[in-house]
Design a protein around this motif. Structure first.
Motif, PDB file in Angstrom:
ATOM      1  N   ARG A  47       0.841  -1.210   0.000  1.00 32.29           N
ATOM      2  CA  ARG A  47       0.000   0.000   0.000  1.00 32.29           C
ATOM      3  C   ARG A  47       0.875   1.259   0.000  1.00 32.29           C
ATOM      4  O   ARG A  47       0.590   2.224  -0.692  1.00 32.29           O
ATOM      5  CB  ARG A  47      -0.911   0.021   1.226  1.00 32.29           C
ATOM      6  CG  ARG A  47      -2.000  -1.014   1.165  1.00 32.29           C
ATOM      7  CD  ARG A  47      -3.068  -0.784   2.231  1.00 32.29           C
ATOM      8  NE  ARG A  47      -4.058  -1.829   2.141  1.00 32.29           N
ATOM      9  CZ  ARG A  47      -4.164  -2.846   2.990  1.00 32.29           C
ATOM     10  NH1 ARG A  47      -3.361  -2.923   4.024  1.00 32.29           N
ATOM     11  NH2 ARG A  47      -5.075  -3.777   2.823  1.00 32.29           N
ATOM     12  N   MET A  48       1.928   1.212   0.804  1.00 34.89           N
ATOM     13  CA  MET A  48       2.799   2.389   0.885  1.00 34.89           C
ATOM     14  C   MET A  48       3.509   2.634  -0.447  1.00 34.89           C
ATOM     15  O   MET A  48       3.674   3.771  -0.867  1.00 34.89           O
ATOM     16  CB  MET A  48       3.832   2.216   2.004  1.00 34.89           C
ATOM     17  CG  MET A  48       3.297   2.451   3.388  1.00 34.89           C
ATOM     18  SD  MET A  48       2.521   4.065   3.601  1.00 34.89           S
ATOM     19  CE  MET A  48       3.842   5.162   3.138  1.00 34.89           C
ATOM     20  N   ASN A  50       2.424   1.819  -3.433  1.00 34.05           N
ATOM     21  CA  ASN A  50       1.443   2.390  -4.361  1.00 34.05           C
ATOM     22  C   ASN A  50       1.197   3.860  -4.057  1.00 34.05           C
ATOM     23  O   ASN A  50       1.108   4.683  -4.965  1.00 34.05           O
ATOM     24  CB  ASN A  50       0.113   1.631  -4.269  1.00 34.05           C
ATOM     25  CG  ASN A  50       0.210   0.260  -4.893  1.00 34.05           C
ATOM     26  OD1 ASN A  50       1.144  -0.015  -5.643  1.00 34.05           O
ATOM     27  ND2 ASN A  50      -0.734  -0.605  -4.594  1.00 34.05           N
ATOM     28  N   LEU A  51       1.095   4.159  -2.773  1.00 30.44           N
ATOM     29  CA  LEU A  51       0.814   5.545  -2.363  1.00 30.44           C
ATOM     30  C   LEU A  51       1.941   6.472  -2.793  1.00 30.44           C
ATOM     31  O   LEU A  51       1.706   7.523  -3.399  1.00 30.44           O
ATOM     32  CB  LEU A  51       0.622   5.606  -0.840  1.00 30.44           C
ATOM     33  CG  LEU A  51       0.527   7.005  -0.261  1.00 30.44           C
ATOM     34  CD1 LEU A  51      -0.785   7.667  -0.656  1.00 30.44           C
ATOM     35  CD2 LEU A  51       0.674   6.994   1.253  1.00 30.44           C
ATOM     36  N   MET A  52       3.166   6.078  -2.481  1.00 31.27           N
ATOM     37  CA  MET A  52       4.283   6.973  -2.772  1.00 31.27           C
ATOM     38  C   MET A  52       4.491   7.118  -4.279  1.00 31.27           C
ATOM     39  O   MET A  52       4.896   8.173  -4.755  1.00 31.27           O
ATOM     40  CB  MET A  52       5.570   6.494  -2.081  1.00 31.27           C
ATOM     41  CG  MET A  52       5.506   6.525  -0.559  1.00 31.27           C
ATOM     42  SD  MET A  52       4.751   8.014   0.162  1.00 31.27           S
ATOM     43  CE  MET A  52       5.913   9.299  -0.304  1.00 31.27           C
TER      44      MET A  52
ATOM     45  N   ARG B  29       8.327  15.363   0.829  1.00 34.86           N
ATOM     46  CA  ARG B  29       7.761  14.049   0.534  1.00 34.86           C
ATOM     47  C   ARG B  29       8.311  13.000   1.501  1.00 34.86           C
ATOM     48  O   ARG B  29       7.595  12.121   1.951  1.00 34.86           O
ATOM     49  CB  ARG B  29       8.117  13.673  -0.905  1.00 34.86           C
ATOM     50  CG  ARG B  29       7.038  12.883  -1.590  1.00 34.86           C
ATOM     51  CD  ARG B  29       7.456  12.499  -2.967  1.00 34.86           C
ATOM     52  NE  ARG B  29       7.656  13.642  -3.846  1.00 34.86           N
ATOM     53  CZ  ARG B  29       8.262  13.568  -5.023  1.00 34.86           C
ATOM     54  NH1 ARG B  29       8.739  12.432  -5.455  1.00 34.86           N
ATOM     55  NH2 ARG B  29       8.412  14.634  -5.761  1.00 34.86           N
ATOM     56  N   GLU B  33       6.277  10.684   3.995  1.00 36.78           N
ATOM     57  CA  GLU B  33       6.382   9.217   3.927  1.00 36.78           C
ATOM     58  C   GLU B  33       6.636   8.636   5.317  1.00 36.78           C
ATOM     59  O   GLU B  33       6.074   7.600   5.678  1.00 36.78           O
ATOM     60  CB  GLU B  33       7.479   8.796   2.952  1.00 36.78           C
ATOM     61  CG  GLU B  33       7.538   7.266   2.814  1.00 36.78           C
ATOM     62  CD  GLU B  33       8.449   6.785   1.709  1.00 36.78           C
ATOM     63  OE1 GLU B  33       9.060   7.623   1.029  1.00 36.78           O
ATOM     64  OE2 GLU B  33       8.545   5.554   1.549  1.00 36.78           O
ATOM     65  N   ALA B  36       3.377   8.821   7.129  1.00 38.81           N
ATOM     66  CA  ALA B  36       2.413   7.873   6.560  1.00 38.81           C
ATOM     67  C   ALA B  36       2.760   6.443   6.960  1.00 38.81           C
ATOM     68  O   ALA B  36       1.881   5.656   7.340  1.00 38.81           O
ATOM     69  CB  ALA B  36       2.392   8.007   5.035  1.00 38.81           C
ATOM     70  N   ARG B  37       4.038   6.104   6.891  1.00 38.97           N
ATOM     71  CA  ARG B  37       4.450   4.743   7.268  1.00 38.97           C
ATOM     72  C   ARG B  37       4.146   4.472   8.733  1.00 38.97           C
ATOM     73  O   ARG B  37       3.708   3.395   9.110  1.00 38.97           O
ATOM     74  CB  ARG B  37       5.948   4.541   7.024  1.00 38.97           C
ATOM     75  CG  ARG B  37       6.274   4.260   5.591  1.00 38.97           C
ATOM     76  CD  ARG B  37       7.730   3.878   5.382  1.00 38.97           C
ATOM     77  NE  ARG B  37       7.982   3.682   3.973  1.00 38.97           N
ATOM     78  CZ  ARG B  37       7.678   2.592   3.291  1.00 38.97           C
ATOM     79  NH1 ARG B  37       7.124   1.569   3.919  1.00 38.97           N
ATOM     80  NH2 ARG B  37       7.927   2.494   2.011  1.00 38.97           N
ATOM     81  N   ALA B  40       0.370   3.921   8.894  1.00 34.04           N
ATOM     82  CA  ALA B  40      -0.304   3.091   7.882  1.00 34.04           C
ATOM     83  C   ALA B  40      -1.075   1.934   8.523  1.00 34.04           C
ATOM     84  O   ALA B  40      -2.229   1.664   8.166  1.00 34.04           O
ATOM     85  CB  ALA B  40       0.721   2.559   6.881  1.00 34.04           C
ATOM     86  N   ASP B  58      -8.426  -0.887   0.418  1.00 34.46           N
ATOM     87  CA  ASP B  58      -7.261  -0.417  -0.345  1.00 34.46           C
ATOM     88  C   ASP B  58      -7.511   0.979  -0.923  1.00 34.46           C
ATOM     89  O   ASP B  58      -6.665   1.863  -0.832  1.00 34.46           O
ATOM     90  CB  ASP B  58      -6.966  -1.370  -1.509  1.00 34.46           C
ATOM     91  CG  ASP B  58      -5.927  -2.402  -1.120  1.00 34.46           C
ATOM     92  OD1 ASP B  58      -5.505  -2.389   0.049  1.00 34.46           O
ATOM     93  OD2 ASP B  58      -5.560  -3.216  -1.978  1.00 34.46           O
ATOM     94  N   PHE B  61      -7.837   3.628   1.852  1.00 39.77           N
ATOM     95  CA  PHE B  61      -6.517   3.859   2.437  1.00 39.77           C
ATOM     96  C   PHE B  61      -5.750   4.865   1.572  1.00 39.77           C
ATOM     97  O   PHE B  61      -5.222   5.856   2.067  1.00 39.77           O
ATOM     98  CB  PHE B  61      -5.743   2.535   2.528  1.00 39.77           C
ATOM     99  CG  PHE B  61      -4.327   2.680   3.015  1.00 39.77           C
ATOM    100  CD1 PHE B  61      -4.036   2.560   4.363  1.00 39.77           C
ATOM    101  CD2 PHE B  61      -3.289   2.930   2.137  1.00 39.77           C
ATOM    102  CE1 PHE B  61      -2.728   2.690   4.822  1.00 39.77           C
ATOM    103  CE2 PHE B  61      -1.984   3.063   2.576  1.00 39.77           C
ATOM    104  CZ  PHE B  61      -1.709   2.948   3.924  1.00 39.77           C
ATOM    105  N   GLN B  62      -5.715   4.573   0.268  1.00 42.41           N
ATOM    106  CA  GLN B  62      -4.929   5.453  -0.600  1.00 42.41           C
ATOM    107  C   GLN B  62      -5.549   6.854  -0.682  1.00 42.41           C
ATOM    108  O   GLN B  62      -4.838   7.863  -0.611  1.00 42.41           O
ATOM    109  CB  GLN B  62      -4.782   4.865  -2.002  1.00 42.41           C
ATOM    110  CG  GLN B  62      -3.738   5.626  -2.795  1.00 42.41           C
ATOM    111  CD  GLN B  62      -3.434   5.029  -4.139  1.00 42.41           C
ATOM    112  OE1 GLN B  62      -4.247   5.137  -5.035  1.00 42.41           O
ATOM    113  NE2 GLN B  62      -2.288   4.414  -4.295  1.00 42.41           N
ATOM    114  N   MET B  65      -4.782   8.814   2.544  1.00 41.83           N
ATOM    115  CA  MET B  65      -3.394   9.282   2.604  1.00 41.83           C
ATOM    116  C   MET B  65      -3.151  10.410   1.593  1.00 41.83           C
ATOM    117  O   MET B  65      -2.414  11.361   1.882  1.00 41.83           O
ATOM    118  CB  MET B  65      -2.439   8.122   2.311  1.00 41.83           C
ATOM    119  CG  MET B  65      -2.325   7.127   3.448  1.00 41.83           C
ATOM    120  SD  MET B  65      -1.456   7.862   4.867  1.00 41.83           S
ATOM    121  CE  MET B  65      -1.053   6.402   5.823  1.00 41.83           C
ATOM    122  N   LEU B  66      -3.771  10.297   0.422  1.00 48.56           N
ATOM    123  CA  LEU B  66      -3.584  11.348  -0.583  1.00 48.56           C
ATOM    124  C   LEU B  66      -4.199  12.666  -0.114  1.00 48.56           C
ATOM    125  O   LEU B  66      -3.618  13.736  -0.313  1.00 48.56           O
ATOM    126  CB  LEU B  66      -4.214  10.932  -1.922  1.00 48.56           C
ATOM    127  CG  LEU B  66      -3.385   9.969  -2.767  1.00 48.56           C
ATOM    128  CD1 LEU B  66      -4.188   9.492  -3.976  1.00 48.56           C
ATOM    129  CD2 LEU B  66      -2.094  10.629  -3.237  1.00 48.56           C
TER     130      LEU B  66
END
Lengths: 388, 199
Positions: A47-48, A50-52, B29, B33, B36-37, B40, B58, B61-62, B65-66
Motif C-alpha cells: 500500500r505504501m 502504491n501511495l508513494m 515528501r 512518507e 504515513a508509514r 499506515a 485499499d 486507504f490510498q 493518505m492522498l
C-alpha cells in the motif's frame, strides 16, 4: 445504528447496542482482529509503495499547474467548471467514451483482481523483429489472496532455464536457475522482460499494471462487438502521459464488457536505444566473450534475432538473466548447464536478445496449487528439471 | 434518531486543492512518507473496524493518505497526526457509504467518537509500532474462555461464516454469534486494562 453488512462476509457484524461504548469496544476488537489476520507487513508495504508512487506521479503536475495559476481563485474555479462543461457536452454530443469512464473501468477491473482467490496469468512475448506473439508462454504469474499478497512468477527467459521469484508474508524472494534461494534479492537480480528508460520491465502483478494504467496514461476506450453482433469486449488503449516519469509507452487492455474482468493485457515496448561503443551485449566483466567491451560498435539493439533462435552466448545488456554471481557474464548459463551454451539459445527461438517488442498477460484458469506453492522453499528444493 | 454528522473534527477536504509547492520537494515528501508509514497500520486497522474485510479498504486507504498529503498544510502540528488521519478516513468511508460503494459497520456519530477514543487508547499502549500494540489482542485471546476464543479464531483467523463456525463447534448459530460479540467486548476490555472480567 448499524447497517447489516454483506451476507457473504465471513466476519460477524457488530450488532445493535444501546451503549455506544459497547459498540465501539466490539468495533475496535473487530478492526484489530481483521487487521492482524488480513494485513501482514507485506500488505502495508504494498500500500505504501502504491501511495508513494501515486504521490510522485502527481506532484510535478500540481507543481506545474501552480506556476500558471490564475490570481483570482474564484474565477479559476468558474472557468474550470465552464471548461469541463463544454468538454463534457462536446463528448456527449459526439458520443465519445470519456477517459473518466475508461479509468473507472480500469480501476474496477484492478479492484476485482484484488478480491480473494487464486489467479494465474500466462506471459507471452513477441520478440523484436517478429510479427507475432510466441505461441508458448515464457512464464506464468500466480497470485493468491487479497491484493495478490502471495505471488509466484516463473519465467523462462531461455529454453530450459527457469527463474522463479515471488512474494510472501516476509517479503520478496528469488530462486536462481541453480536452485539457490535468496530473500530480498536486489532488483537487478530479477529477470526483466525489457528495459524502458533504464528501468526494467517486469509485470509481476496485473492489478499493479492496471493501477499504473489508470493513473499515468491517457485512455481511450472502444467497444468491440463479438461475432454475434453483441457488445462483448471493451478495448482500452493507454498512452503514457508526457507529464509522468518514463514508462512503458503503450498498454492495451481488453475487458469483458459485462463483468469488467480482464481478458488480456498487452504492453508495447519501445525500440531499445542504439548504444555505440559496446559489443553486442557482452558484459564487460563476462569472460571469454569474443566481443567484449571493445567489440563491434553500435549493434546493440539493432541486430535482428537469429532466425533459428540459437544464440552465441550473448544476451545484450537488456537480457533477462540475473546478474552473474560467479564472475561470469550474464550471457553464460548457470553452473547447471553442461554445454555452456549461451542464453537466447532455445531451440524454438525463445531467446529475447534486445528484449521483446510486446508482452502479453492473459488470465487462464488456475490449476489446484500444491499447499506450499506460494513459499520459496517449494521451488528452491525442486531439481531444475522439475522446476517448471 | 441520530444523524450522520459526526462531532469529530475532520478537515474539509477538496481533492482539487493544491498543496504548497514546498511540499513537492523531496524533503517534504520524505517527511510525509515517514508520517504515513508510521500511521499506515493504524489507518488500516481503523478502516477494518469500519468496513471489515471489504475490498474498498485499499482504495480508501490510498484516498485518505492522498487527502492528508494534499492538505498537510492544514494539519496542526501541535496535535497528533493519527486522529487527524482517522477523521479524513472516516469522512471517506461515509462518502463511500452514501455512494453505495461500501457498507460500514456503523454510521452512528456517538459510536464513531467512542471508536476514535479506543484507537487512541491502543496507540498509548506499550510497544514501538502500532502492529506491536495491536498484537496485544493475541495475548488477550489466550485469556478468553475457551468457547469464545474458539469462536473468534474460527471467524477471524480461519475466515468462517458464523453459520460454518457454529457447525464446526457444534453450537447454534445464535450462540456462536453471542460468543463472538462477547469475545470482542472482553478483548477490548483486556486491551484497556490487561485483564478480562468475565462476570
Amino acid at each position: 445504528m448499524n447497517d447489516q453488512r454483506h451476507d457473504n462476509t465471513p466476519i460477524a457484524p457488530p450488532t445493535e447496542h444501546t451503549e455506544p461504548a459497547l459498540a465501539a469496544d466490539e468495533l475496535v476488537s473487530h478492526g484489530l482482529l481483521t487487521f492482524l489476520n488480513n494485513d501482514p507487513p507485506a500488505e502495508t508495504e504494498r500500500r505504501m509503495r502504491n501511495l508513494m508512487r501515486r504521490i510522485a506521479d502527481e506532484s510535478p503536475v500540481h507543481a506545474g499547474v501552480r506556476s500558471h495559476r490564475l490570481v483570482f481563485p474564484h474565477a479559476r474555479r468558474w472557468i474550470a467548471l465552464a471548461a469541463c462543461f463544454v468538454i463534457a457536452s462536446a463528448l456527449v454530443y459526439l458520443g465519445l467514451p470519456t477517459t473518466g469512464s475508461a479509468q473507472a473501468m480500469v480501476l474496477a477491473s484492478a479492484a476485482s483482481l484484488r478480491e480473494p482467490g487464486d489467479r494465474r496469468f500466462e506471459v507471452r512475448v513477441q520478440p523484436r523483429g517478429s510479427k507475432e506473439l510466441q505461441e508458448t508462454p515464457i512464464g506464468t504469474i500466480d497470485t493468491r489472496g487479497r491484493g495478490a499478497e502471495l505471488m509466484v512468477a516463473r519465467m523462462q527467459p531461455e529454453e530450459g532455464v527457469w527463474i522463479t521469484f515471488g512474494r510472501d508474508a516476509t517479503g520478496p524472494w528469488l530462486v536462481y536457475p541453480d536452485g539457490r534461494l535468496e530473500r530480498n534479492p536486489p532488483a537487478g537480480a530479477l529477470p526483466r522482460l525489457g528495459v524502458v528508460a533504464d528501468q526494467p520491465v517486469l509485470p509481476e502483478s496485473v492489478d499493479r499494471v492496471l493501477e499504473e494504467l489508470a493513473s499515468a496514461y491517457t485512455l481511450e476506450r472502444t467497444t468491440e462487438k463479438g461475432a454475434d453482433g453483441t457488445s462483448s469486449t471493451e478495448h482500452i488503449v493507454g498512452l503514457r502521459r508526457a507529464d509522468r516519469a518514463p514508462g512503458v509507452p503503450r498498454i492495451d487492455l481488453w475487458l469483458d464488457a459485462k463483468t469488467n474482468t480482464v481478458k488480456k493485457v498487452e504492453l508495447t515496448l519501445p525500440d531499445p536505444p542504439i548504444q555505440r561503443g559496446m559489443g553486442p551485449g557482452r558484459r564487460p566483466d563476462g569472460p571469454g566473450g569474443p566481443e567484449g567491451p571493445d567489440g563491434p560498435r553500435g549493434d546493440r539493439g539493432r541486430r535482428p534475432p537469429p532466425p533459428d533462435g540459437l544464440g552465441e552466448g550473448d544476451e545484450g545488456n537488456d537480457g533477462p538473466l540475473p546478474p552473474p554471481r560467479d564472475g561470469r557474464g550474464p550471457g553464460r548459463r548457470g553452473p547447471d548447464d553442461p554445454e555452456g551454451r549461451g542464453p537466447g539459445g532455445g531451440p524454438n527461438g525463445r531467446g529475447l536478445r534486445g528484449g521483446p517488442s510486446r508482452i502479453e498477460l492473459r488470465p487462464v484458469p488456475p490449476p489446484p496449487f500444491p499447499p506450499e506453492w506460494f513459499g520459496p522453499e517449494h521451488h528452491a528444493k525442486r531439481p531444475p528439471a522439475q522446476r517448471p | 434518531m441520530r444523524t450522520e454528522n459526526t462531532s469529530l473534527a475532520t478537515p474539509d477536504f477538496n481533492p482539487d486543492t493544491t498543496p504548497p509547492a514546498s511540499r513537492f520537494d523531496h524533503s517534504g515528501r520524505d517527511v510525509f512518507e515517514i508520517l504515513a508509514r508510521e500511521h499506515a497500520d493504524m489507518l488500516t486497522a481503523y478502516l477494518r473496524s469500519l468496513i471489515g474485510a471489504d475490498s474498498s479498504v485499499d482504495d480508501i486507504f490510498q484516498q485518505a493518505m492522498l487527502v492528508a498529503w494534499r492538505r498537510l498544510g492544514d494539519y496542526d502540528r501541535t496535535r497528533p497526526f493519527g486522529p487527524w488521519l482517522r477523521g479524513i478516513a472516516q469522512r471517506l468511508v461515509m462518502e463511500h457509504h452514501r455512494k453505495g460503494k461500501s457498507r460500514p459497520t456503523t454510521t452512528d456519530p456517538a459510536v464513531l467518537v467512542e471508536l476514535d477514543a479506543r484507537f487512541d487508547q491502543v496507540n498509548r499502549a506499550p510497544g514501538d509500532t502500532f502492529r506491536e500494540r495491536a498484537d496485544r489482542v493475541t495475548e488477550c485471546m489466550s485469556k478468553l474462555p475457551e468457547a469464545m476464543r474458539q469462536a473468534l479464531e474460527l471467524v477471524y483467523a480461519r475466515g468462517l461464516l458464523i453459520i460454518a463456525a457454529a457447525e464446526s463447534m457444534g453450537a447454534s448459530e445464535e450462540a456462536t454469534k453471542k460468543r463472538v460479540q462477547r469475545g470482542r467486548q472482553l478483548l477490548a476490555q483486556c486491551i484497556r486494562s490487561g485483564e478480562i472480567d468475565c462476570e
